[in-house]
Design an enzyme around this catalytic site. Sequence first.
Site, PDB file in Angstrom:
ATOM      1  CG  ASP A 173      -0.292  -0.058   2.548  1.00  0.00           C
ATOM      2  OD1 ASP A 173       0.688  -0.820   2.677  1.00  0.00           O
ATOM      3  OD2 ASP A 173      -0.722   0.649   3.489  1.00  0.00           O
ATOM      4  CD  GLU A 214       4.127   0.493   6.867  1.00  0.00           C
ATOM      5  OE1 GLU A 214       4.970   0.750   7.745  1.00  0.00           O
ATOM      6  OE2 GLU A 214       3.684   1.361   6.102  1.00  0.00           O
TER       7      GLU A 214
HETATM    8 ZN   LIG Z   1       6.761   2.196   4.068  1.00  0.00          ZN
END
Ligand SMILES: [Zn+2]
Length: 385
Positions: A75, A137
């Site tokens: 992401d 993340e």
């Molecule tokens: Zn990163």
Amino acid sequence: MTFLPRTTDLLGELIAQPTVSASSNLTLMSLLADRLDSAGAQVHLWTDDTGSKANLFATIGPDTDGGIVLSGHSDVVPVTDQDWSSDPFQMVERDGKLFGRGTCDMKGFIAAATAMAPHYAALNPTRPIHFAFTYDEEVGCFGAQALAKSLKGREIRPSVCIVGEPTMMRIIEGHKGCYEYSTHFTGLEGHGSGPDLGVNAAEYAARYVARLLELKDALRARAPEGSRFEPPWTTINTGALVSGHAHNVIPGKARVDWEMRPVQKSDADFVKEDLHRLCTHSLIPQMQAVFPEAGIVTEVIGEVDGLQPVTDNEAREILQELTGANGADLVAFGTEAGIFQGLGMNVAVCGPGSIEQAHKPDEYVSLDQLSQCLGLLEGLSAKLV
Ligand SMILES: [Zn+2]
């Protein structure tokens, strides 16, 4: 084709997938799965409960413990309100730099690792090499937490993990954790002239914050011997304290947004247990004595473990040997590394590009950084056979 053009071609394809954390990453993951599969890897895609996000876990080599994991998140952060010189989701090269959202954070590493897959497969490795690509993340490491569960459940036990977050290829062996909370206080509204008839949520929130301040001081004394963190201890910050409407009204609701950045997990447990005791033995009983529905609820926004520096760390040692670096540093930003450390792996962070460029307009990774990364990944071959 040599590794670099293969990497930049793939990186262009990855950048064209706008995998901001709010969107699905399935197209991107199936693209990577195809590449790894055709290189001869065993590929797993593990989707989340919504079915719109997936973690990818792939293995080249034998089905044994003790493998080396190359890890990255799929992401990227949004480009909203950012002024880019070109389309952030259309990679362009200028002056030896590749521009695009995610080039350094951290599709560059993912592209480099994936581009090496056919090379690793041709080695017929005796030690497995794994590819672990995650979702979400940037919004709290939720993908890596799910991946950790999947690995545990399937009894897959690699021993070394390299997290390719942008460090300019410096070796990082530690960073603090980041735990974020919103604590909600529900009291009972009333007129300011009759304080005993209401439950003043703002006043209970203030007492809670006072305790956070005491804990903040207590944590200084708990700093580990020789801690190299800056500052060396676990910190607490009260980021928002929200309540009330008017001078003469008892507020019925309050909210405290706060975070702590633990240098060791035991500090986080110490803080959480202390606050739990304060609420259950003192604050909540007092609130409920006036109004039984009153209460305090702490919402976990995210609990991302830190990476604790340890004396014996094979990941750091391998990276030192391959890069020729002597030491290893600590950084102020968080990564998924602590989650892999929690699974018992030796973990270090090392990847192409700079954290300075991450999350900013005109994010880039230089071709030189990608080449250095590929050199390292090629050197890793010696550890697999
Ligand atoms: Zn990163």
